[in-house]
Write a protein that holds these residues in place. Structure first.
Motif, PDB file in Angstrom:
ATOM      1  N   VAL A   1       0.840  -1.193   0.000  1.00 17.70           N
ATOM      2  CA  VAL A   1       0.000   0.000   0.000  1.00 17.70           C
ATOM      3  C   VAL A   1       0.879   1.249   0.000  1.00 17.70           C
ATOM      4  N   PHE A   2       0.517   2.215  -0.834  1.00 15.05           N
ATOM      5  CA  PHE A   2       1.089   3.561  -0.817  1.00 15.05           C
ATOM      6  C   PHE A   2      -0.025   4.530  -0.411  1.00 15.05           C
ATOM      7  N   SER A   3       0.306   5.483   0.438  1.00 16.10           N
ATOM      8  CA  SER A   3      -0.664   6.536   0.744  1.00 16.10           C
ATOM      9  C   SER A   3       0.064   7.859   0.966  1.00 16.10           C
ATOM     10  N   HIS A   4      -0.601   8.953   0.581  1.00 18.25           N
ATOM     11  CA  HIS A   4       0.025  10.269   0.560  1.00 18.25           C
ATOM     12  C   HIS A   4      -1.009  11.324   0.944  1.00 18.25           C
ATOM     13  N   ILE A   5      -0.623  12.257   1.795  1.00 14.97           N
ATOM     14  CA  ILE A   5      -1.449  13.414   2.109  1.00 14.97           C
ATOM     15  C   ILE A   5      -0.695  14.652   1.644  1.00 14.97           C
ATOM     16  N   ARG A   6      -1.425  15.589   1.040  1.00 11.94           N
ATOM     17  CA  ARG A   6      -0.773  16.658   0.280  1.00 11.94           C
ATOM     18  C   ARG A   6      -0.908  18.020   0.949  1.00 11.94           C
ATOM     19  N   ALA A   7       0.171  18.773   0.904  1.00  9.27           N
ATOM     20  CA  ALA A   7       0.168  20.193   1.251  1.00  9.27           C
ATOM     21  C   ALA A   7       0.757  20.930   0.062  1.00  9.27           C
ATOM     22  N   SER A   8      -0.083  21.558  -0.729  1.00  8.48           N
ATOM     23  CA  SER A   8       0.355  22.213  -1.955  1.00  8.48           C
ATOM     24  C   SER A   8       1.179  23.460  -1.644  1.00  8.48           C
ATOM     25  N   ILE A   9       2.188  23.706  -2.481  1.00  5.52           N
ATOM     26  CA  ILE A   9       2.962  24.941  -2.338  1.00  5.52           C
ATOM     27  C   ILE A   9       2.750  25.844  -3.547  1.00  5.52           C
ATOM     28  N   GLY A  10       1.647  25.625  -4.277  1.00  9.17           N
ATOM     29  CA  GLY A  10       1.359  26.514  -5.394  1.00  9.17           C
ATOM     30  C   GLY A  10       0.548  25.898  -6.511  1.00  9.17           C
TER      31      GLY A  10
END
Length: 277
Positions: free
Chosen positions: A82-91
């Motif tokens: 399993v791969f999982s990712h939570i995102r914080a955009s910088i633009g």
């Protein structure tokens, strides 16, 4: 930046990875301890391997802590990788096609970090992507373009070499544009059998990355911990930050290092960009 986890071992419910640990990825989406910012609410994604040749993928621009579909799917999907990712955009825009993991064939890819000066060198990097791969780029992030550069340089044959060539190209391109420290990365990629994790930055001050220690040793140290008895000896995780505070359960991945997880073992190798790629 972002936070992510990569799991390999006996089949596990996604819920057990994302929701149940003390410092789970869902908790980190609201309150990360080691990230560049505490909140990672600009979308999420989960990739997993099952019976089909290609991995399943669920991505959303919603915050991970507030997505009812994720919670429901997590209680029903079981997978050995399993791969999982939570995102914080910088633009770049908050949209589904910009959420990780990214998928191409059997391969998944996710990235925490950024390419400094991306706007100025984006055209040059785009032109370096193989013409047959270029139509598969769907979003607008530096992370997805990074993935397709690695694919162009042979990710499916030799992941460490391909990532080294991609980073080398990015750094050479950045120098032409007057950017001193272009690459900040922890990257994970997999073909469904092996996980490759990378920790590197051009300035030598990389974002955090950890891998789990041997479960059988932990089981011996903590015989009364029920969580450990539910995991197979082959279980391994690579994570942006530890999922709990059990002493000895996590080891930091050193700077400029590739960690390779396969068949219940892990190997650490030095990682450096390949110049002149």
């Amino acid at each position: 930046m972002c936070r992510w986890l990569a799991y390999s071992g006996s089949p596990v419910l996604i819920e057990d990875l994302l929701y149940k640990p003390k410092h789970s990825l869902i908790v980190q989406s609201l309150s990360s301890e080691l990230g560049a910012e505490p909140t990672n609410g600009d979308g999420f994604g989960v990739g997993w391997y099952g019976r089909p040749e290609t991995p399943g993928l669920f991505r959303s621009a919603e915050p991970a802590w507030n997505d009812r579909n994720l919670r429901d799917l997590a209680t029903h999907i079981e997978s050995p990788l399993v791969f999982s990712h939570i995102r914080a955009s910088i633009g770049s825009p908050v949209q589904q096609t910009n959420c990780h993991p990214f998928r191409h064939g059997r391969w998944l890819w996710m990235h925490n970090g950024y390419l400094d000066g991306f706007a100025s060198m984006k055209r040059d990097l785009m032109m370096a992507v193989d013409a047959d791969l270029f139509p598969s780029i769907e979003g607008s992030t530096d992370s997805e373009l990074f993935f397709f550069l690695a694919l162009t340089f042979g990710l499916t044959e030799d992941p460490p070499a391909a990532v080294a060539r991609a980073v080398g190209l990015i750094e050479e391109t950045a120098r032409r544009h007057g950017v001193g420290f272009p690459v900040q990365m922890t990257v994970a990629t997999t073909d469904g059998e092996t996980i490759w994790g990378f920790r590197y930055s051009s300035e030598g001050r990389s974002r955090s990355l950890f891998h789990s220690t041997d479960v059988s040793t932990l089981r011996h140290q903590y015989p009364d911990n029920p969580v450990l008895h539910g995991l197979s000896d082959e279980t391994r995780l690579v994570v942006s930050e530890p999922l709990g505070d059990l002493r000895g359960a996590w080891r930091e991945v050193p700077e400029s290092t590739c960690v390779i997880v396969h068949g219940g073992s892990e190997e650490l190798r030095a990682f450096q960009p390949e110049l002149g790629a």
